[in-house]
Design a protein around this motif. Structure first.
Motif, PDB file in Angstrom:
ATOM      1  N   ALA A 241       0.840  -1.210   0.000  1.00 33.57           N
ATOM      2  CA  ALA A 241       0.000   0.000   0.000  1.00 33.57           C
ATOM      3  C   ALA A 241       0.870   1.253   0.000  1.00 33.57           C
ATOM      4  O   ALA A 241       0.577   2.224  -0.709  1.00 33.57           O
ATOM      5  CB  ALA A 241      -0.929  -0.003   1.204  1.00 33.57           C
ATOM      6  N   PHE A 242       1.948   1.238   0.768  1.00 31.06           N
ATOM      7  CA  PHE A 242       2.862   2.381   0.801  1.00 31.06           C
ATOM      8  C   PHE A 242       3.493   2.597  -0.580  1.00 31.06           C
ATOM      9  O   PHE A 242       3.499   3.707  -1.109  1.00 31.06           O
ATOM     10  CB  PHE A 242       3.956   2.161   1.861  1.00 31.06           C
ATOM     11  CG  PHE A 242       5.030   3.206   1.822  1.00 31.06           C
ATOM     12  CD1 PHE A 242       4.800   4.477   2.322  1.00 31.06           C
ATOM     13  CD2 PHE A 242       6.268   2.923   1.275  1.00 31.06           C
ATOM     14  CE1 PHE A 242       5.791   5.459   2.272  1.00 31.06           C
ATOM     15  CE2 PHE A 242       7.263   3.890   1.219  1.00 31.06           C
ATOM     16  CZ  PHE A 242       7.017   5.160   1.718  1.00 31.06           C
ATOM     17  N   LEU A 243       3.990   1.529  -1.198  1.00 37.05           N
ATOM     18  CA  LEU A 243       4.659   1.656  -2.495  1.00 37.05           C
ATOM     19  C   LEU A 243       3.696   2.065  -3.604  1.00 37.05           C
ATOM     20  O   LEU A 243       4.074   2.809  -4.511  1.00 37.05           O
ATOM     21  CB  LEU A 243       5.354   0.345  -2.861  1.00 37.05           C
ATOM     22  CG  LEU A 243       6.576  -0.011  -2.016  1.00 37.05           C
ATOM     23  CD1 LEU A 243       7.058  -1.411  -2.344  1.00 37.05           C
ATOM     24  CD2 LEU A 243       7.679   1.019  -2.206  1.00 37.05           C
ATOM     25  N   LYS A 244       2.463   1.590  -3.533  1.00 36.03           N
ATOM     26  CA  LYS A 244       1.475   1.902  -4.568  1.00 36.03           C
ATOM     27  C   LYS A 244       1.154   3.393  -4.653  1.00 36.03           C
ATOM     28  O   LYS A 244       0.652   3.843  -5.680  1.00 36.03           O
ATOM     29  CB  LYS A 244       0.181   1.124  -4.312  1.00 36.03           C
ATOM     30  CG  LYS A 244       0.241  -0.307  -4.749  1.00 36.03           C
ATOM     31  CD  LYS A 244      -1.010  -1.069  -4.389  1.00 36.03           C
ATOM     32  CE  LYS A 244      -2.261  -0.451  -4.955  1.00 36.03           C
ATOM     33  NZ  LYS A 244      -3.473  -1.223  -4.630  1.00 36.03           N
ATOM     34  N   GLN A 245       1.457   4.143  -3.622  1.00 31.98           N
ATOM     35  CA  GLN A 245       1.208   5.592  -3.640  1.00 31.98           C
ATOM     36  C   GLN A 245       2.037   6.311  -4.685  1.00 31.98           C
ATOM     37  O   GLN A 245       1.664   7.377  -5.143  1.00 31.98           O
ATOM     38  CB  GLN A 245       1.601   6.227  -2.304  1.00 31.98           C
ATOM     39  CG  GLN A 245       0.882   5.787  -1.103  1.00 31.98           C
ATOM     40  CD  GLN A 245       1.464   6.537   0.070  1.00 31.98           C
ATOM     41  OE1 GLN A 245       0.896   7.511   0.513  1.00 31.98           O
ATOM     42  NE2 GLN A 245       2.599   6.091   0.564  1.00 31.98           N
ATOM     43  N   PHE A 246       3.182   5.756  -5.046  1.00 29.14           N
ATOM     44  CA  PHE A 246       4.153   6.460  -5.869  1.00 29.14           C
ATOM     45  C   PHE A 246       3.992   6.090  -7.346  1.00 29.14           C
ATOM     46  O   PHE A 246       4.227   4.953  -7.749  1.00 29.14           O
ATOM     47  CB  PHE A 246       5.579   6.157  -5.395  1.00 29.14           C
ATOM     48  CG  PHE A 246       5.834   6.629  -3.997  1.00 29.14           C
ATOM     49  CD1 PHE A 246       6.205   7.947  -3.762  1.00 29.14           C
ATOM     50  CD2 PHE A 246       5.666   5.786  -2.917  1.00 29.14           C
ATOM     51  CE1 PHE A 246       6.420   8.400  -2.473  1.00 29.14           C
ATOM     52  CE2 PHE A 246       5.883   6.220  -1.614  1.00 29.14           C
ATOM     53  CZ  PHE A 246       6.255   7.540  -1.398  1.00 29.14           C
ATOM     54  N   ALA A 247       3.620   7.097  -8.149  1.00 25.74           N
ATOM     55  CA  ALA A 247       3.503   6.910  -9.597  1.00 25.74           C
ATOM     56  C   ALA A 247       4.923   6.799 -10.182  1.00 25.74           C
ATOM     57  O   ALA A 247       5.920   7.030  -9.479  1.00 25.74           O
ATOM     58  CB  ALA A 247       2.764   8.089 -10.199  1.00 25.74           C
ATOM     59  N   ALA A 248       4.992   6.491 -11.454  1.00 18.95           N
ATOM     60  CA  ALA A 248       6.297   6.340 -12.124  1.00 18.95           C
ATOM     61  C   ALA A 248       7.160   7.596 -12.001  1.00 18.95           C
ATOM     62  O   ALA A 248       8.386   7.503 -11.950  1.00 18.95           O
ATOM     63  CB  ALA A 248       6.096   5.965 -13.586  1.00 18.95           C
ATOM     64  N   ASP A 249       6.526   8.770 -11.925  1.00 16.75           N
ATOM     65  CA  ASP A 249       7.282  10.027 -11.779  1.00 16.75           C
ATOM     66  C   ASP A 249       7.620  10.343 -10.332  1.00 16.75           C
ATOM     67  O   ASP A 249       8.224  11.379 -10.039  1.00 16.75           O
ATOM     68  CB  ASP A 249       6.523  11.190 -12.410  1.00 16.75           C
ATOM     69  CG  ASP A 249       5.195  11.493 -11.741  1.00 16.75           C
ATOM     70  OD1 ASP A 249       4.848  10.837 -10.720  1.00 16.75           O
ATOM     71  OD2 ASP A 249       4.487  12.387 -12.235  1.00 16.75           O
ATOM     72  N   GLY A 250       7.233   9.465  -9.403  1.00 14.28           N
ATOM     73  CA  GLY A 250       7.546   9.662  -7.995  1.00 14.28           C
ATOM     74  C   GLY A 250       6.523  10.474  -7.230  1.00 14.28           C
ATOM     75  O   GLY A 250       6.626  10.612  -6.013  1.00 14.28           O
ATOM     76  N   LYS A 251       5.534  11.007  -7.929  1.00 14.43           N
ATOM     77  CA  LYS A 251       4.503  11.793  -7.243  1.00 14.43           C
ATOM     78  C   LYS A 251       3.518  10.848  -6.590  1.00 14.43           C
ATOM     79  O   LYS A 251       3.215   9.779  -7.119  1.00 14.43           O
ATOM     80  CB  LYS A 251       3.787  12.720  -8.225  1.00 14.43           C
ATOM     81  CG  LYS A 251       4.704  13.810  -8.723  1.00 14.43           C
ATOM     82  CD  LYS A 251       3.982  14.774  -9.634  1.00 14.43           C
ATOM     83  CE  LYS A 251       4.981  15.843 -10.086  1.00 14.43           C
ATOM     84  NZ  LYS A 251       4.396  16.738 -11.076  1.00 14.43           N
TER      85      LYS A 251
END
Length: 128
Positions: A115-125
């Motif tokens: 869940a924590f990792l899923k927050q980050f899109a490919a651009d890091g936002k």
């Protein structure tokens, strides 16, 4: 005699909540990963690749990171189930991987970390 139904209803709701993904707990779990990996808008490859946009990405696909042949040729596309299986025992899931990590055995911790990792899109936002 008092009814026990309100207490039972509360217990059922509480038990259900314990199974849900907890992003703040996942962020604490991330501390095990951060020595080798980065996430966020300024993430860079380090000992391991940056993990922005992990879910939906093909294994071995982060530009500029030198993956093992085993990782590049695994044919894996990361989703929650595959990542969960991998993070339990990386060397068992991808024999020959360079990742030297014993793994996370707790299903709840894996869900929280995911869940924590899923927050980050490919651009890091951070997305929603």
């Amino acid at each position: 005699m008092k009814s026990v139904w309100p207490a039972l209803a509360f217990a059922a709701v509480s038990a259900t909540g314990a199974i849900a993904q907890d992003i703040s707990a996942g962020e604490r779990s991330w501390n095990k990963c951060r020595a080798c990996h980065q996430v966020g808008e300024t993430a860079k490859n380090g000992v391991g690749p940056q993990l922005n946009g992990l879910i939906g990405r093909h294994s071995g696909a982060v530009e500029g990171y030198s993956y093992s042949a085993a990782n590049k040729n695994s044919g894996i596309t990361w989703d929650e189930a595959v990542f969960g299986d991998y993070i339990k025992d990386p060397k068992a899931k991808i024999p020959g991987t360079k990742m030297v990590f014993a793994g996370i055995k707790s299903e709840q911790e894996i869900k929280d970390l995911t869940a924590f990792l899923k927050q980050f899109a490919a651009d890091g936002k951070k997305g929603s």
